[in-house]
Write a protein that holds these residues in place. Structure first.
Motif, PDB file in Angstrom:
ATOM      1  N   GLU A   1       0.839  -1.212   0.000  1.00 45.34           N
ATOM      2  CA  GLU A   1       0.000   0.000   0.000  1.00 45.34           C
ATOM      3  C   GLU A   1       0.870   1.257   0.000  1.00 45.34           C
ATOM      4  N   LEU A   2       1.910   1.272   0.833  1.00 43.83           N
ATOM      5  CA  LEU A   2       2.792   2.436   0.918  1.00 43.83           C
ATOM      6  C   LEU A   2       3.498   2.678  -0.406  1.00 43.83           C
ATOM      7  N   ARG A   3       3.924   1.612  -1.069  1.00 39.88           N
ATOM      8  CA  ARG A   3       4.624   1.757  -2.338  1.00 39.88           C
ATOM      9  C   ARG A   3       3.698   2.298  -3.427  1.00 39.88           C
ATOM     10  N   GLN A   4       2.451   1.850  -3.419  1.00 45.65           N
ATOM     11  CA  GLN A   4       1.503   2.380  -4.391  1.00 45.65           C
ATOM     12  C   GLN A   4       1.299   3.877  -4.183  1.00 45.65           C
ATOM     13  N   ARG A   5       1.160   4.295  -2.928  1.00 44.74           N
ATOM     14  CA  ARG A   5       0.978   5.715  -2.634  1.00 44.74           C
ATOM     15  C   ARG A   5       2.230   6.516  -2.992  1.00 44.74           C
ATOM     16  N   PHE A   6       3.396   5.928  -2.725  1.00 46.37           N
ATOM     17  CA  PHE A   6       4.654   6.593  -3.062  1.00 46.37           C
ATOM     18  C   PHE A   6       4.743   6.803  -4.568  1.00 46.37           C
ATOM     19  N   ALA A   7       4.422   5.772  -5.347  1.00 45.52           N
ATOM     20  CA  ALA A   7       4.476   5.888  -6.801  1.00 45.52           C
ATOM     21  C   ALA A   7       3.497   6.931  -7.308  1.00 45.52           C
ATOM     22  N   GLU A   8       2.294   6.953  -6.751  1.00 45.75           N
ATOM     23  CA  GLU A   8       1.283   7.927  -7.182  1.00 45.75           C
ATOM     24  C   GLU A   8       1.724   9.343  -6.860  1.00 45.75           C
TER      25      GLU A   8
ATOM     26  N   GLU B   1       1.415  15.730 -10.512  1.00 39.63           N
ATOM     27  CA  GLU B   1       1.860  16.949 -11.185  1.00 39.63           C
ATOM     28  C   GLU B   1       2.811  17.759 -10.316  1.00 39.63           C
ATOM     29  N   ARG B   2       2.537  17.824  -9.019  1.00 39.04           N
ATOM     30  CA  ARG B   2       3.403  18.563  -8.091  1.00 39.04           C
ATOM     31  C   ARG B   2       3.672  17.679  -6.876  1.00 39.04           C
ATOM     32  N   PRO B   3       4.686  16.829  -6.948  1.00 41.84           N
ATOM     33  CA  PRO B   3       4.970  15.913  -5.837  1.00 41.84           C
ATOM     34  C   PRO B   3       5.200  16.661  -4.523  1.00 41.84           C
ATOM     35  N   ASP B   4       4.612  16.142  -3.461  1.00 41.59           N
ATOM     36  CA  ASP B   4       4.739  16.727  -2.126  1.00 41.59           C
ATOM     37  C   ASP B   4       5.936  16.086  -1.434  1.00 41.59           C
ATOM     38  N   LEU B   5       6.961  16.878  -1.160  1.00 37.15           N
ATOM     39  CA  LEU B   5       8.202  16.341  -0.612  1.00 37.15           C
ATOM     40  C   LEU B   5       7.994  15.730   0.764  1.00 37.15           C
TER      41      LEU B   5
ATOM     42  N   LEU C   1      24.087  25.755  -7.807  1.00 36.44           N
ATOM     43  CA  LEU C   1      23.289  26.568  -6.886  1.00 36.44           C
ATOM     44  C   LEU C   1      21.825  26.638  -7.287  1.00 36.44           C
ATOM     45  N   GLU C   2      21.443  25.891  -8.333  1.00 35.28           N
ATOM     46  CA  GLU C   2      20.060  25.921  -8.782  1.00 35.28           C
ATOM     47  C   GLU C   2      19.171  25.094  -7.852  1.00 35.28           C
ATOM     48  N   PRO C   3      17.880  25.452  -7.753  1.00 33.37           N
ATOM     49  CA  PRO C   3      16.966  24.703  -6.886  1.00 33.37           C
ATOM     50  C   PRO C   3      16.836  23.245  -7.308  1.00 33.37           C
ATOM     51  N   ALA C   4      16.795  22.370  -6.314  1.00 30.30           N
ATOM     52  CA  ALA C   4      16.553  20.941  -6.555  1.00 30.30           C
ATOM     53  C   ALA C   4      15.059  20.673  -6.414  1.00 30.30           C
ATOM     54  N   ASP C   5      14.473  19.968  -7.401  1.00 28.46           N
ATOM     55  CA  ASP C   5      13.038  19.691  -7.284  1.00 28.46           C
ATOM     56  C   ASP C   5      12.826  18.499  -6.342  1.00 28.46           C
ATOM     57  N   PRO C   6      11.570  18.274  -5.889  1.00 27.49           N
ATOM     58  CA  PRO C   6      11.320  17.215  -4.901  1.00 27.49           C
ATOM     59  C   PRO C   6      11.828  15.840  -5.308  1.00 27.49           C
ATOM     60  N   LEU C   7      11.718  15.498  -6.590  1.00 24.38           N
ATOM     61  CA  LEU C   7      12.174  14.178  -7.009  1.00 24.38           C
ATOM     62  C   LEU C   7      13.698  14.076  -6.979  1.00 24.38           C
ATOM     63  N   ASP C   8      14.388  15.181  -7.274  1.00 20.05           N
ATOM     64  CA  ASP C   8      15.849  15.185  -7.122  1.00 20.05           C
ATOM     65  C   ASP C   8      16.230  14.921  -5.663  1.00 20.05           C
ATOM     66  N   VAL C   9      15.473  15.527  -4.765  1.00 18.09           N
ATOM     67  CA  VAL C   9      15.742  15.327  -3.334  1.00 18.09           C
ATOM     68  C   VAL C   9      15.518  13.872  -2.951  1.00 18.09           C
ATOM     69  N   MET C  10      14.426  13.273  -3.457  1.00 13.79           N
ATOM     70  CA  MET C  10      14.140  11.878  -3.124  1.00 13.79           C
ATOM     71  C   MET C  10      15.212  10.945  -3.661  1.00 13.79           C
ATOM     72  N   VAL C  11      15.706  11.210  -4.861  1.00 17.05           N
ATOM     73  CA  VAL C  11      16.785  10.385  -5.408  1.00 17.05           C
ATOM     74  C   VAL C  11      17.977  10.401  -4.465  1.00 17.05           C
ATOM     75  N   ARG C  12      18.322  11.579  -3.978  1.00 19.14           N
ATOM     76  CA  ARG C  12      19.497  11.693  -3.106  1.00 19.14           C
ATOM     77  C   ARG C  12      19.255  11.019  -1.756  1.00 19.14           C
ATOM     78  N   ILE C  13      18.046  11.141  -1.214  1.00 21.03           N
ATOM     79  CA  ILE C  13      17.740  10.475   0.053  1.00 21.03           C
ATOM     80  C   ILE C  13      17.830   8.963  -0.105  1.00 21.03           C
ATOM     81  N   LEU C  14      17.257   8.446  -1.188  1.00 17.85           N
ATOM     82  CA  LEU C  14      17.298   7.005  -1.415  1.00 17.85           C
ATOM     83  C   LEU C  14      18.721   6.516  -1.679  1.00 17.85           C
ATOM     84  N   ASN C  15      19.519   7.339  -2.339  1.00 14.95           N
ATOM     85  CA  ASN C  15      20.937   6.987  -2.501  1.00 14.95           C
ATOM     86  C   ASN C  15      21.611   6.847  -1.139  1.00 14.95           C
ATOM     87  N   ASN C  16      21.270   7.738  -0.217  1.00 11.24           N
ATOM     88  CA  ASN C  16      21.846   7.660   1.126  1.00 11.24           C
ATOM     89  C   ASN C  16      21.412   6.381   1.844  1.00 11.24           C
ATOM     90  N   VAL C  17      20.132   6.034   1.700  1.00  6.94           N
ATOM     91  CA  VAL C  17      19.622   4.813   2.324  1.00  6.94           C
ATOM     92  C   VAL C  17      20.362   3.592   1.782  1.00  6.94           C
TER      93      VAL C  17
END
Length: 283
Positions: free
Chosen positions: A14-21, A26-30, A185-201
């Motif tokens: 269930e969590l993975r389905q919600r994560f994918a959605e 259109e505007r992922p909530d970080l 120095l450019e802004p990172a979008d939410p999905l860029d942030v998630m990629v980096r967090i998951l890389n850390n995990v």
């Protein structure tokens, strides 16, 4: 203390389905993405806990002064509230804890990795109306306030200390050996942030072979993001075989071989041999 363990399979699905959605919205909530990741990591985090974390971010935002001024004033206000009053910051030991990558635990402990502390800064500031965004410097994540011409950077890992131009340059030079370029120095979008967090995990789990369960869900969440390296399919297959799931691991190896065959027949052949070896382990 043993790090948190994932939830049961039904809850995990269930969590993975919600994560994918959320990741494909259109505007992922970080904050939502971070908390779904947290719930995948920690089976004790239920819906009430997710709501409580969101409410804590709301509460903290409510303690910021109303429109304190320009970018520097916003950065200072966040430093005074989160760094000075509430003690959010990081230390070297935080890199050894999986909890340092989980937003609900960072809110509870007020400790975490630079990128998760930056998520706290961003989400609190955003709720208060600040012009805030993440800045993915090489090796160290910080937050930025204001447009490029008046940009102010702050380091949540250091309690939100406002950085001078020299400070930022030293961070980049220390990580890369070269001075920063404007693109850093450019802004990172939410999905860029998630990629980096998951890389850390995944990096945390890679250093701990006994926690291949964490490595596996880290890869599988990464595969749910709209854009991801094809190589992650191979990493997932290797983890499945390592964990004794030879049938699914071999099938994933074959699928990856088919994917890469159009550009690299040699690699595809080697991967198919690995799939054959995985199936042979069933005998």
């Amino acid at each position: 203390m043993r790090p948190p363990c994932p939830p049961p399979p039904e809850r995990s699905a269930e969590l993975r389905q919600r994560f994918a959605e959320e990741a494909r919205s259109e505007r992922p909530d970080l904050s939502a993405l971070c908390l779904l990741l947290s719930a995948q990591a920690d089976g004790s985090l239920d819906e009430a806990g997710i709501d409580a974390a969101q409410m804590e971010l709301d509460r903290l935002a409510g303690e910021l002064p109303f429109r304190p001024g320009g970018p520097h004033a916003w950065a200072t206000a966040l430093c005074e509230l989160l760094g000075d009053r509430y003690g959010f910051r990081g230390c070297a030991a935080d890199y050894q804890r999986l909890e340092s990558s989980l937003l609900h635990e960072v809110l509870r402990r007020r400790r975490g990795l630079p990128i998760l502390l930056s998520v706290v800064w961003m989400e609190v500031a955003r709720r208060a109306g600040a012009p805030v965004y993440g800045v993915a410097l090489p090796g160290h994540f910080v937050v930025g306030f204001g447009a490029a011409a008046e940009q102010v950077l702050a380091d949540p890992f250091d309690g939100g200390r406002v950085l001078t131009g020299t400070d930022a340059e030293l961070l980049v030079v220390g990580a890369t050996g070269a001075p920063p370029v404007p693109e850093m120095l450019e802004p990172a979008d939410p999905l860029d942030v998630m990629v980096r967090i998951l890389n850390n995990v995944r990096a945390w789990a890679a250093a701990r072979p006994e926690r291949s369960d964490v490595a596996l869900w880290g890869v599988e969440l990464s595969l749910l993001l709209p854009h991801h390296p094809a190589r992650l399919r191979y990493d997932r297959a290797q983890l499945l075989v390592q964990r004794g799931d030879f049938v699914e691991g071999a099938a994933e190896l074959d699928a990856y071989a088919e994917l890469v065959e159009v550009v690299d027949e040699t690699t595809a052949g080697r991967v198919r041999q690995q799939a054959h070896a995985a199936r042979a382990m069933l005998n």
